[in-house]
Design an enzyme around this catalytic site. Structure first.
Site, mmCIF file in Angstrom:
data_model
loop_
_atom_site.group_PDB
_atom_site.id
_atom_site.type_symbol
_atom_site.label_atom_id
_atom_site.label_comp_id
_atom_site.label_asym_id
_atom_site.label_seq_id
_atom_site.Cartn_x
_atom_site.Cartn_y
_atom_site.Cartn_z
ATOM 1 N N HIS A 260 0.818 -1.216 0.000
ATOM 2 C CA HIS A 260 0.000 0.000 0.000
ATOM 3 C C HIS A 260 0.846 1.257 0.000
ATOM 4 O O HIS A 260 0.431 2.302 -0.508
ATOM 5 C CB HIS A 260 -0.921 0.019 1.228
ATOM 6 C CG HIS A 260 -1.776 1.248 1.295
ATOM 7 N ND1 HIS A 260 -1.385 2.378 1.986
ATOM 8 C CD2 HIS A 260 -2.956 1.547 0.724
ATOM 9 C CE1 HIS A 260 -2.307 3.321 1.842
ATOM 10 N NE2 HIS A 260 -3.274 2.842 1.096
ATOM 11 N N CYS A 261 2.058 1.186 0.526
ATOM 12 C CA CYS A 261 2.809 2.417 0.778
ATOM 13 C C CYS A 261 3.592 2.946 -0.420
ATOM 14 O O CYS A 261 3.305 4.024 -0.932
ATOM 15 C CB CYS A 261 3.760 2.200 1.953
ATOM 16 S SG CYS A 261 2.914 1.939 3.525
ATOM 17 N N ILE A 262 4.598 2.195 -0.873
ATOM 18 C CA ILE A 262 5.557 2.747 -1.824
ATOM 19 C C ILE A 262 4.924 3.114 -3.168
ATOM 20 O O ILE A 262 5.179 4.197 -3.687
ATOM 21 C CB ILE A 262 6.738 1.776 -2.032
ATOM 22 C CG1 ILE A 262 7.399 1.464 -0.690
ATOM 23 C CG2 ILE A 262 7.773 2.401 -2.979
ATOM 24 C CD1 ILE A 262 7.850 2.674 0.083
#
Length: 420
Positions: A260-262
């Site tokens: 979900h983040c990068i």
């Protein structure tokens, strides 16, 4: 019954947070709109990688309760929003889940409660979206009648060294008193609390963390392309550079970025800059362009490996090893294996996969064939591509069995393997 905290959103962020708070002796209420998730937890079963069924059972034994009844939020002293914020059209965050959770809290907000947003989003969300909704629905005023803060989640699924307790917690309040209140709350079960000047600084800190990684991964991904053309072993280059004891941190190339983040969070910052300031955040947009094209690059390399031996990719059987976004977990969010499989299928290949953590895998609307016989499938395939290096894989051994082995993670040492 009064709860110390109600955690809204019982996924990869909310559930580990609930576990740590419960272990510290807090009375924890978990709220989720998904009745299936709530039912599973009530039965003592976990649906996330970092918690086992035994962990959930331990939480229940210490008073944890999961519910779909938003009215129970009113019985909590603190409410923490841990819902997902996927990308919406235009590369901004989809705030529907945040708005829904905020409305649920607003309808049940009491004087002196603390409300914390943990969901990753663009700078200003806490003050511009969450605060007005809470005030409108409750009739209370932030910073006077209730406390409001932002604290970015830093959950790293599968990380065996750092968890909710020993990962420093960044907090930023709407007012200095709000910062004091949120710092005291997390200080009950997190070892280190780091204060920022306000909510916007805390929101931006999270985006900076992931933008830093995004840009540096893009750097080595671009280097991987030209190093291959120049006959330079980039993995050896990174190893050599890593011996410098200052001024360098190693990042590694791969088939694309996932989770979900990068691949998502830096876009929130880029979108915010474009929307509010009218010009691009060029580093982020270039990094996104490079990282997003890595699955296509890997597909072309796979095609070239087959062509070098006089075999067309059309009709070839290609086995993908590891289809999760990260090693040793089951999470498939934004995994580069998905666009890679889509590209190989478009080239006419027959794609199979093996992953000890994934029992079924669908790309688009098509279920990809899964093999149980790892060694047999590796030997039979025209090409094996190591997409994710799970601990269950002996990459050198599998490379020795395969007709052709393409290692996108740089873990092989045998000459039989081709590395990214």
């Amino acid at each position: 019954m009064t709860y110390d905290v109600a955690i809204l959103g019982l996924g990869y962020v909310g559930l580990p947070l609930a576990q740590q708070a419960t272990r510290a002796g807090l009375k924890v209420l978990g709220f989720d709109v998904n009745a299936g998730v709530v039912g599973t937890l009530a039965e003592g079963r976990s649906h996330v990688d970092d918690l086992s069924d035994a962990d959930v059972a331990e939480m229940l034994a210490h008073g944890f309760r999961a519910t779909t009844d938003e009215r129970l939020i009113a019985s909590a002293n603190t409410a923490v929003i841990c819902v997902p914020t996927p990308l919406a059209e235009g590369d901004g965050p989809d705030l529907r889940a945040v708005i829904g959770a905020t409305e649920a809290i607003g309808r049940n907000l009491r004087a002196d409660m603390l409300v914390v947003l943990e969901s990753t989003t663009y700078p200003g969300t806490t003050d511009e979206v969450v605060r007005p909704l809470l005030e409108k629905l409750s009739g209370l005023t932030a910073g006077i009648d209730f406390h409001l803060a932002f604290s970015p989640e830093r959950i790293d699924p599968g990380n065996e060294k750092f968890g909710a307790r020993n990962t420093p917690k960044v907090v930023g309040g709407y007012t200095p008193d709000c910062t004091d209140r949120v710092a005291a709350f997390y200080g009950r079960f997190v070892e280190t609390v780091v204060r920022t000047k306000g909510t916007r600084e805390a929101e931006t800190a999270k985006l900076l963390e992931n933008t830093y990684r995004h840009v540096n991964i893009a750097l080595v991904n671009e280097m991987a392309r030209f190093c291959h053309e120049l006959g330079i072993d980039l993995w050896d280059v990174i190893h050599a550079a890593s011996t410098k004891p200052f001024g360098f941190q190693p990042f590694y190339p791969g088939p694309g970025v996932g989770g979900h983040c990068i691949p998502i969070d830096p876009n929130y910052l880029s979108h915010n800059v474009r929307t509010k300031l009218g010009y691009p955040f060029r580093f982020v947009e270039l990094a996104q362009e490079i990282n997003a094209t890595m699955p296509d690059y890997v597909a072309r390399r796979a095609q070239n490996l087959l062509n070098a031996d006089g075999q067309a990719v059309h009709g070839a059987t290609i086995l993908l090893l590891g289809v999760t976004y990260k090693a040793n977990i089951a999470d498939q969010r934004e995994s580069p294996a998905t666009p890679l499989a889509r590209q190989l299928t478009a080239l006419g290949a027959t794609v199979q996969y093996h992953d000890p953590h994934v029992t079924s895998w669908t790309v688009g609307n098509v279920e990809v064939a899964r093999t149980e016989d790892l060694e047999g499938a590796a030997a039979a395939a025209d090409l094996v591509v190591l997409v994710q290096h799970h601990r269950e894989y002996d990459a050198d051994h599998l490379a020795g069995l395969a007709k052709r082995f393409f290692d996108t993670r740089g873990v092989t040492t045998t000459r039989e393997a081709h590395r990214l």
